[in-house]
Design an enzyme around this catalytic site. Structure first.
Site, PDB file in Angstrom:
ATOM      1  N   LYS A  43     -12.148  14.946   5.016  1.00 25.56           N
ATOM      2  CA  LYS A  43     -13.302  14.476   4.239  1.00 25.56           C
ATOM      3  C   LYS A  43     -14.160  13.532   5.067  1.00 25.56           C
ATOM      4  O   LYS A  43     -13.644  12.753   5.867  1.00 25.56           O
ATOM      5  CB  LYS A  43     -12.801  13.764   2.991  1.00 25.56           C
ATOM      6  CG  LYS A  43     -13.760  12.693   2.504  1.00 25.56           C
ATOM      7  CD  LYS A  43     -13.253  11.818   1.421  1.00 25.56           C
ATOM      8  CE  LYS A  43     -13.889  10.443   1.592  1.00 25.56           C
ATOM      9  NZ  LYS A  43     -13.680   9.572   0.446  1.00 25.56           N
ATOM     10  N   ARG A  91       0.841  -1.203   0.000  1.00 22.24           N
ATOM     11  CA  ARG A  91       0.000   0.000   0.000  1.00 22.24           C
ATOM     12  C   ARG A  91       0.874   1.250   0.000  1.00 22.24           C
ATOM     13  O   ARG A  91       0.623   2.204  -0.726  1.00 22.24           O
ATOM     14  CB  ARG A  91      -0.939   0.005   1.229  1.00 22.24           C
ATOM     15  CG  ARG A  91      -1.989  -1.087   1.191  1.00 22.24           C
ATOM     16  CD  ARG A  91      -3.047  -0.893   2.271  1.00 22.24           C
ATOM     17  NE  ARG A  91      -2.569  -1.066   3.636  1.00 22.24           N
ATOM     18  CZ  ARG A  91      -2.545  -2.220   4.307  1.00 22.24           C
ATOM     19  NH1 ARG A  91      -2.983  -3.330   3.724  1.00 22.24           N
ATOM     20  NH2 ARG A  91      -2.107  -2.280   5.547  1.00 22.24           N
ATOM     21  N   LYS A 128     -18.431  17.956  -2.058  1.00 23.94           N
ATOM     22  CA  LYS A 128     -18.038  16.833  -2.929  1.00 23.94           C
ATOM     23  C   LYS A 128     -19.258  15.964  -3.208  1.00 23.94           C
ATOM     24  O   LYS A 128     -19.555  15.024  -2.465  1.00 23.94           O
ATOM     25  CB  LYS A 128     -16.934  16.019  -2.253  1.00 23.94           C
ATOM     26  CG  LYS A 128     -16.533  14.757  -3.017  1.00 23.94           C
ATOM     27  CD  LYS A 128     -15.191  14.218  -2.555  1.00 23.94           C
ATOM     28  CE  LYS A 128     -14.898  12.865  -3.180  1.00 23.94           C
ATOM     29  NZ  LYS A 128     -13.529  12.416  -2.970  1.00 23.94           N
ATOM     30  N   GLU A 179     -19.216  15.436   1.822  1.00 18.84           N
ATOM     31  CA  GLU A 179     -19.455  14.515   0.711  1.00 18.84           C
ATOM     32  C   GLU A 179     -20.749  13.739   0.893  1.00 18.84           C
ATOM     33  O   GLU A 179     -20.777  12.714   1.576  1.00 18.84           O
ATOM     34  CB  GLU A 179     -18.265  13.541   0.584  1.00 18.84           C
ATOM     35  CG  GLU A 179     -18.437  12.527  -0.538  1.00 18.84           C
ATOM     36  CD  GLU A 179     -17.235  11.610  -0.719  1.00 18.84           C
ATOM     37  OE1 GLU A 179     -16.197  11.825  -0.062  1.00 18.84           O
ATOM     38  OE2 GLU A 179     -17.337  10.662  -1.514  1.00 18.84           O
TER      39      GLU A 179
HETATM   40  P1  13P Z   1     -14.391   7.698  -6.349  1.00 18.13           P
HETATM   41  O1  13P Z   1     -13.991   8.822  -7.258  1.00 18.13           O
HETATM   42  O2  13P Z   1     -13.707   6.401  -6.657  1.00 18.13           O
HETATM   43  O3  13P Z   1     -15.880   7.587  -6.194  1.00 18.13           O
HETATM   44  O4  13P Z   1     -13.821   8.049  -4.900  1.00 18.13           O
HETATM   45  C1  13P Z   1     -13.940   9.310  -4.415  1.00 18.13           C
HETATM   46  C2  13P Z   1     -14.085   9.235  -2.959  1.00 18.13           C
HETATM   47  O5  13P Z   1     -13.337   9.853  -2.235  1.00 18.13           O
HETATM   48  C3  13P Z   1     -15.189   8.437  -2.417  1.00 18.13           C
HETATM   49  O6  13P Z   1     -15.383   8.742  -1.080  1.00 18.13           O
END
Ligand code: 13P
Length: 340
Positions: free
Chosen positions: A136, A46, A219, A177
């Site tokens: 986030k 990772r 987001k 988000e």
């Molecule tokens: P994806 O663009 O793969 O959807 O991932 C963005 C993300 O941070 C999801 O929480």
């Protein structure tokens, strides 16, 4: 709360031509990604994979920030340089995923509730000291028969607002988000209606919590047809509906909207973002990207777990970053896919 610092960070995240690389896959998610290329998900693999991404030449021209998982923000690169420094030395702002994943929503089978508020204030102070400038938190909204429930939307948006407020107290910009999942056979009209309900509920909750909107970033997912819907909306319809949905739901004080890719292909994600920015509509916020899969998938496949493939993989990431950078200006052309 240092409002000036919050505004400065939020604006830097959506600086012209730039977007965010989401590299904050949790343990389970990164294992699924590695399984797809038959690579074992060890801590070293990772680290090697993510360090390779972060050291891609020229990436800072198109990437303003990178969202990290807790493991990565504490890791050093192969030569002992902290991963956070690998980013900040290039002028890239390190960010951190702070939600603790989803639980089944109590009383509402099939729906999800995001957890992670306990101890969040202390965690954020530690992350800030490690160099994080933003955070986030992802809430998940499912579309199906009778879903989403009002209970699910309200509970998740209130948690997002509480998270945002705690972040701002620590001078960390919260990325909020609310992901409306692409899974299902619903049509684009349904996605549109659910996205409006969700985003409006989010901004009501943010207002009630007295969150400083100028120091946040949204987001969202794009307004698209469900993955299994028989009528797949075209590019123009996705772009028009997504813009209309946002204009009807997001206050002008918000500095930026950065989309997640949410299961769209890498090229679709670029094409849709470009179409929105090419529409020539005057928008109060910048429209950019915060993609995980849409930036990483071609690089992950090219890497396939081997250091020998690093330059190929970095080339694949650099291409997606450059093309998405163009999409933020509405200057992407399909021919640019071949120019690599
Ligand atoms: P994806 O663009 O793969 O959807 O991932 C963005 C993300 O941070 C999801 O929480």
């Amino acid at each position: 709360m240092d409002k000036q610092r919050l505004v400065q960070t939020a604006r830097a995240l959506v600086a012209k031509k730039k977007g965010i690389l989401a590299a904050d896959e949790s343990g389970g998610t990164i294992k699924r990604r590695f399984d797809s290329i038959n690579v074992e998900s060890t801590e070293e693999n990772r680290r090697n994979y993510r360090e390779m991404l972060f050291r891609t030449a020229g990436i800072a021209d198109f990437v303003s920030g990178v969202i990290l998982f807790d493991e990565t923000i504490r890791q050093d690169g192969a030569d002992g340089t902290p991963m956070v420094k690998v980013l900040s030395d290039q002028g890239i702002i390190p960010g951190i995923k702070v939600d603790k994943g989803v639980l089944d929503m109590p009383g509402h089978p099939g729906e999800k509730f995001t957890q992670g508020l306990d101890g969040l204030g202390e965690r954020l102070i530690e992350y800030r000291e490690m160099g994080a400038g933003f955070a986030k938190w992802r809430a998940v909204i499912t579309i199906a028969d009778g879903m989403p429930s009002t209970a699910c939307i309200e509970a998740n948006m209130r948690s997002l607002a509480m998270y945002a407020s705690i972040c701002q107290d620590a001078d960390i910009v919260p990325i909020v988000e609310p992901e409306v999942l692409i899974d299902g056979d619903h049509d684009i009209e349904t996605c549109d209606a659910v996205a409006r309900r969700t985003i409006r509920s989010l901004y009501r909750a943010l207002a009630e919590q007295d969150v400083f909107i100028e120091g946040t970033i949204l987001k969202p997912s794009m307004v698209v047809s469900g993955k299994n819907c028989s009528r797949q909306a075209g590019v123009d319809e996705v772009a028009e509906r997504t813009i209309a949905c946002l204009k009807n739901s997001v206050p002008a004080a918000n500095p930026g909207v950065v989309f997640l890719s949410g299961g769209q292909t890498a090229v679709q994600s670029t094409v849709h973002l470009n179409a929105m920015n090419a529409m020539g509509v005057n928008l109060p916020w910048r429209l950019s990207f915060s993609y995980g899969r849409a930036l990483q998938e071609p690089a992950l496949e090219a890497w396939a777990g081997s250091a020998e493939n690093a330059s190929l993989a970095q080339g694949a990431l650099a291409l997606r970053a450059r093309l998405n950078g163009a999409a933020t200006l509405g200057t992407y052309k399909p021919e640019m896919e071949e120019a690599a």
